[in-house]
Scaffold this motif. Structure first.
Motif, PDB file in Angstrom:
ATOM      1  N   LYS A  95       1.831  -2.227   6.354  1.00 60.75           N
ATOM      2  CA  LYS A  95       0.919  -2.757   5.336  1.00 60.75           C
ATOM      3  C   LYS A  95       1.398  -2.431   3.920  1.00 60.75           C
ATOM      4  CE  LYS A  95      -2.315  -0.162   6.998  1.00 60.75           C
ATOM      5  NZ  LYS A  95      -1.694   0.558   8.112  1.00 60.75           N
ATOM      6  N   SER A  96       1.652  -1.154   3.704  1.00 62.96           N
ATOM      7  CA  SER A  96       2.104  -0.760   2.368  1.00 62.96           C
ATOM      8  C   SER A  96       3.426  -1.423   2.022  1.00 62.96           C
ATOM      9  CB  SER A  96       2.249   0.756   2.276  1.00 62.96           C
ATOM     10  OG  SER A  96       1.021   1.384   2.531  1.00 62.96           O
ATOM     11  N   THR A  97       4.312  -1.497   2.988  1.00 65.81           N
ATOM     12  CA  THR A  97       5.612  -2.118   2.749  1.00 65.81           C
ATOM     13  C   THR A  97       5.450  -3.577   2.339  1.00 65.81           C
ATOM     14  OG1 THR A  97       6.564  -0.652   4.403  1.00 65.81           O
ATOM     15  CG2 THR A  97       7.888  -2.536   3.743  1.00 65.81           C
TER      16      THR A  97
ATOM     17  N   HIS B 162      -2.073   1.970  -5.808  1.00 64.51           N
ATOM     18  CA  HIS B 162      -1.301   2.548  -4.720  1.00 64.51           C
ATOM     19  C   HIS B 162      -2.092   3.515  -3.852  1.00 64.51           C
ATOM     20  CE1 HIS B 162       2.656   0.900  -5.438  1.00 64.51           C
ATOM     21  NE2 HIS B 162       2.385   0.978  -6.728  1.00 64.51           N
ATOM     22  N   GLN B 163      -1.574   3.646  -2.615  1.00 66.58           N
ATOM     23  CA  GLN B 163      -2.155   4.548  -1.632  1.00 66.58           C
ATOM     24  C   GLN B 163      -2.087   5.989  -2.127  1.00 66.58           C
ATOM     25  OE1 GLN B 163      -0.136   4.071   2.079  1.00 66.58           O
ATOM     26  NE2 GLN B 163      -1.617   5.262   3.215  1.00 66.58           N
ATOM     27  N   GLU B 164      -0.920   6.378  -2.587  1.00 63.11           N
ATOM     28  CA  GLU B 164      -0.785   7.710  -3.147  1.00 63.11           C
ATOM     29  C   GLU B 164      -1.096   7.579  -4.631  1.00 63.11           C
ATOM     30  OE1 GLU B 164      -0.170   9.852  -0.942  1.00 63.11           O
ATOM     31  OE2 GLU B 164       0.855   8.752   0.648  1.00 63.11           O
TER      32      GLU B 164
ATOM     33  N   PHE C 238      -5.670  -3.243  -3.146  1.00 63.53           N
ATOM     34  CA  PHE C 238      -6.141  -1.866  -3.014  1.00 63.53           C
ATOM     35  C   PHE C 238      -5.546  -1.276  -1.740  1.00 63.53           C
ATOM     36  CE2 PHE C 238      -9.435  -3.874  -5.564  1.00 63.53           C
ATOM     37  CZ  PHE C 238      -9.690  -2.923  -6.526  1.00 63.53           C
ATOM     38  N   ASP C 239      -4.632  -0.320  -1.901  1.00 61.12           N
ATOM     39  CA  ASP C 239      -4.039   0.302  -0.710  1.00 61.12           C
ATOM     40  C   ASP C 239      -4.808   1.576  -0.401  1.00 61.12           C
ATOM     41  OD1 ASP C 239      -2.489   1.065   1.385  1.00 61.12           O
ATOM     42  OD2 ASP C 239      -0.574   0.931   0.332  1.00 61.12           O
ATOM     43  N   GLU C 240      -5.689   1.513   0.554  1.00 64.49           N
ATOM     44  CA  GLU C 240      -6.542   2.634   0.951  1.00 64.49           C
ATOM     45  C   GLU C 240      -7.199   3.329  -0.237  1.00 64.49           C
ATOM     46  OE1 GLU C 240      -5.539   5.153   4.147  1.00 64.49           O
ATOM     47  OE2 GLU C 240      -3.741   4.003   4.613  1.00 64.49           O
ATOM     48  N   PRO C 241      -7.997   2.598  -0.986  1.00 64.07           N
ATOM     49  CA  PRO C 241      -8.592   3.211  -2.165  1.00 64.07           C
ATOM     50  C   PRO C 241      -9.662   4.227  -1.803  1.00 64.07           C
ATOM     51  CG  PRO C 241      -9.518   1.044  -1.820  1.00 64.07           C
ATOM     52  CD  PRO C 241      -8.452   1.227  -0.783  1.00 64.07           C
TER      53      PRO C 241
END
Ligand code: ATP
Ligand code: MG
Lengths: 498, 336
Positions: free
Chosen positions: A44-46, A86-88, A165-168
């Motif tokens: 997903k993030s990729t 970003h997730q991080e 939104f990556d895992e907000p």
């Protein structure tokens, strides 16, 4: 839902040893919230990084606003209106909130940066989001939740047309998630296309319109959210339905001894007069809002922060814990909530990270027994189902959830009797989450005592035998699982706030 | 309701010292105390000529220190400024002495070579990902050897005051009625003001700090990180070039092979002045004040009868204390 704004077709991307994306499709419309789901390492993030120009795709096409595009860096994507949260967290701790939001496109008066205007604009953004953050505050002084809100403000400020939104929600409290959802719905109603990545099933049902599911780097399918059930989605993600039932009664054996007793512990503002007992074979849940002082209590207990007063007893004997070494010597293991900073060394391999906490075990004199290290690491990779091409892979290249598994493996090698899991499943998918739950239950059944700090209510209710609730640095309640409900935990968790 | 509890703590009160600029303020007081101490201990110290010689001595260190503040703020360092300074000065001086070029040309060339080495350092660090310590250690050795090689091992005297082209020495010191007036100090103050502005109010400065705070996050924000990272070293090189001019103007001859260790005075000054070795934190005003701590130690200790060896030992201890303070502050910040 309006017309299509973004189409990704047949996206392919390989890293050395990993085929991260295998001809993946994704379509986003204006005015929809589109969930992107899949297990840890599904890609997903990729996929989102390929979209925003952080990675270069090997093949496939991206069509945005009717034209084929390829963004070469985040700047180009931003300028076109495609923005990622970003997730991080990506913040600059030393700069102020406003300076963070406008980094890379500062307002200027001549050559001078116009900080006043930036503060005003940031203030306007926050007003629009109905949140109260001081633009002049230094970023590192904010709570994780607030920092996340700043990231979102930054995304919004880009005149974005598509926001990812990556895992907000991974680091947010329930109340903050409510705020976030309000903001997302607002944006959707303004006609933006939103991609929402999360592992929390409940959220997907609440906030999204469609769901695209990925598995092992491949596209599985797209569903309309309101026409499908959670099980349908999970089925697509992992190919089987899995569910661990919530606990309804305390599973700790009757009369099992107290292994840890904390008596009137004080350590700074966030730990005031905290007392509790932990039994052998028990899972003790620590619930509360973000910033309730749970992590601080655990850090003090683990010797990571200095204790001002109070006593700690292990197996009935009073002990002095002045440093993490002391704690480890007394059989306490701590899995930090912030794995990036305290849990792992990302530039080292999976095997090295796994054995780091207990290198003596893997050494002959000064020499590290690489073979044994590798064998043990492989064992844990298998038993935790960590997705990595080999134990020699650098941890930095693993997906978020798989990094967490490496941290868990690291502490499991030590055979600690008391294990503190701080947000153990943050950012971990349902499948892996369930494995971690099972693992925790297994460890408890083997007689280990477990403390689990979690902000996720379902997790607290599912795992704990007893629950301690904290608020603003104080313990505000203690419940047996049989009497615990969402409502009475929430009540206790907000007791000190008026 | 969760908001309220946060904003309560957000408006932390600042102490008097913080409002006065924190560490800078304390260090300024230390400078004053040191000055009073040395004056009280030694009659020789409280002379006008001593003050002038302290200032003379401070120019090239201050200029190097202002420059090196930039790499330090990115979380890096530049070790080549000391030997670099000598190398640039030798080449510039050679052009004037042996090739009969005007002093102005020699000065411009000196500064330009500084900038070129800045670009080289910047590229090694930002483009080729060499650790700053290593990259600049290499250029440190290169400049040292290169300078000596170009002049063939002999010292180069830039034109003395009164000689043809000696005017350039009056950039830093003029004589009025037989008294030396150290006007170089005004230039230093002006440069500090300019670089302070650059650091706090321009993109260049903002991104320098941002890189030191979190380089990856800065990159993901769409900032041209490579360019600004290189620029930090270019500024450093430029100031090493300026320092070379100051050095040539103050000292009679420039000796090849010297210069090693100058950089420690400059970096030490910056750190004493509150620049963090781990980047992002610090300011050029602090750097300047820190430089005076170092300079006072160097010039003041002999007056109370301590030898050069003692100066080094004491300076070393002062640096340890400064670094400890930096570490302590960071710990306090990260651990609430
Ligand atoms: N820079 C990289 N180098 C090598 N492999 C990588 C790199 N980035 C990602 N991968 C691999 O690609 C795969 C997909 O990772 P990705 O981060 O996209 O997963 P994800 O779906 O976002 O998972 P999570 O839910 O855990 O965040 C993983 O197997 C990961 O190890
Ligand atoms: Mg991810």
């Amino acid at each position: 839902m309006g017309e299509v704004i973004l189409t990704m077709k047949g996206i392919d991307k390989s890293f050395p040893g990993v085929h991260a994306l295998d001809h993946v499709d994704l379509e986003v419309r204006k005015g929809e919230v589109h969930a992107l789901m899949g297990e840890n390492g599904a890609g997903k993030s990729t996929l989102m990084k390929v979209l925003t120009g952080i990675y270069k795709k090997d093949s496939g096409t991206i069509t945005y606003e009717g034209k084929e595009v390829e963004f070469h860096n985040t700047r180009e994507a931003q300028d076109a209106g495609v923005v990622i949260v970003h997730q991080e967290l990506n913040m600059l701790g030393h700069l102020t909130v406003a300076q963070n939001i406008f980094i890379g496109r500062e307002f200027k008066k001549g050559i001078r940066i116009d900080d006043k205007k930036m503060n005003e604009e940031a203030r306007k953004l926050f007003d629009r989001m109905h949140i109260d953050i001081d633009p002049k505050e230094t970023m590192s002084k904010l709570t994780v939740g607030k920092q996340q809100m700043c990231e979102i403000a930054k995304a919004i400020s880009h005149e974005a047309k598509v926001i990812i939104f990556d895992e907000p929600s991974a680091a947010l409290t329930e109340a903050e998630i409510e705020e976030l959802f309000k903001i997302i719905r607002d944006l959707r109603d303004q006609g933006l296309g939103i991609v929402y990545i999360s592992h929390r099933m409940d959220e997907i049902k609440v906030i999204t319109d469609r769901v695209t599911v990925m598995r092992d780097g491949a596209y599985v399918g797209t569903l309309i959210t309101k026409d499908c059930t959670k099980d349908d989605i999970i089925n697509m993600m992992v190919g089987r339905v899995i569910y661990e039932d919530p606990k309804t009664k305390n599973m700790t054996p009757k009369g099992s001894p107290v292994v840890l007793k904390v008596d009137h512990l004080n350590a700074g503002k966030m730990v005031q007069d905290v007392s509790f007992e932990l039994h052998k074979g028990e899972v003790l849940g620590f619930s509360g809002l973000m910033g309730a002082g749970r992590t601080e209590t655990m850090r003090a207990l683990f010797g990571a922060d200095p204790i001002e007063s109070g006593d700690i007893y292990i197996n009935g004997k009073k002990v002095t814990i002045k440093s993490p070494q002391d704690a480890v010597k007394h059989g306490i293991g701590y899995l930090s909530e912030d794995r990036k900073r305290f849990g792992i060394v990302v530039q080292k391999s999976v095997a090295e990270n796994t054995t780091m906490a207990d290198l003596d075990e893997f050494s002959n004199g000064p020499f590290i027994n690489k073979k044994k290290e590798k064998k043990v690491a492989e064992k844990f990779v298998e038993s935790l189902a960590t997705k990595t091409p080999s134990v020699d892979q650098l941890v930095v290249n693993l997906s978020g959830g798989n990094q967490q598994k490496v941290v868990i493996a690291k502490w499991l090698t030590r055979n600690c009797d008391i294990l503190i899991f701080d947000e153990p499943t943050r950012g971990i998918d349902v499948g892996a989450k369930n494995e971690i739950y099972k693992l925790m239950n297994r460890l408890a059944a083997e007689g280990k005592a477990i403390i689990m700090v979690s902000s996720e209510m379902t997790e607290i209710l599912r795992m704990s035998d007893r629950i301690v609730v904290m608020c603003e640095g104080k313990k505000t309640g203690e419940l047996d699982i049989s009497e615990a409900t969402q409502e009475n935990i929430m009540n206790m968790a907000t007791r000190e706030i008026n | 309701m969760a908001n309220k509890s946060v904003s309560k703590t957000a408006g932390t009160k600042k102490s008097f010292v913080d409002r006065m600029g924190g560490q800078q303020f304390i260090v300024l007081i230390i400078v004053i105390v040191m000055f009073i101490f040395f004056s009280a201990m030694s009659p020789g110290f409280r002379k006008y000529t001593t003050v002038v010689s302290i200032l003379d001595y401070s120019y090239y260190i201050a200029l190097m220190a202002i420059g090196v503040t930039f790499p330090l703020l990115t979380g890096g360092v530049d070790l080549s400024i000391g030997t670099g300074l000598i190398c640039y000065s030798l080449i510039g001086g050679l052009l004037v002495r042996q090739h009969g070029m005007p002093v102005a040309v020699g000065m411009i060339v000196t500064i330009l070579i500084g900038v070129i080495f800045g670009i080289i350092n910047g590229c090694l660090v930002a483009l080729m990902d060499l650790p700053p310590f290593l990259a600049t250690l290499c250029t440190c050795m290169i400049t040292r050897g290169f300078g000596a090689f170009v002049v063939g091992g002999y010292g180069i005297p830039w034109p003395a005051a009164g000689q043809d082209g000696g005017w350039f020495r009056s950039i830093f010191k003029i004589q009025v009625g037989g008294q030396n007036i150290p006007i170089g100090f005004l230039w230093i103050l002006l440069l500090v003001a300019i670089m302070s502005f650059v650091l706090n109010h321009t993109k260049m400065g903002r991104y320098t700090r941002a890189i030191g705070s979190n380089k990856e996050a800065t990159r993901l924000s769409g900032v041209n990180v490579k360019f600004y990272h290189i620029m930090a070293y270019v500024i450093c090189g430029l100031f090493a070039g300026l320092a070379a001019i100051a050095y040539s103007a103050i000292f009679a001859t420039v000796q090849p092979g010297s210069g090693a260790g100058f950089e420690m005075d400059a970096i030490g000054g910056a750190i004493v002045g509150g620049v963090s070795m781990s980047g992002a934190v610090g300011n050029v005003t602090g750097t300047l004040i820190g430089v005076f701590v170092i300079c006072l130690l160097k010039t003041g200790l002999p007056f109370i009868g301590l030898t050069a060896n003692w100066q080094q030992i004491i300076t070393g201890f002062v640096l340890i204390v400064a670094v400890l303070i930096d570490i302590f502050k960071r710990k306090k910040e990260s651990g609430k």
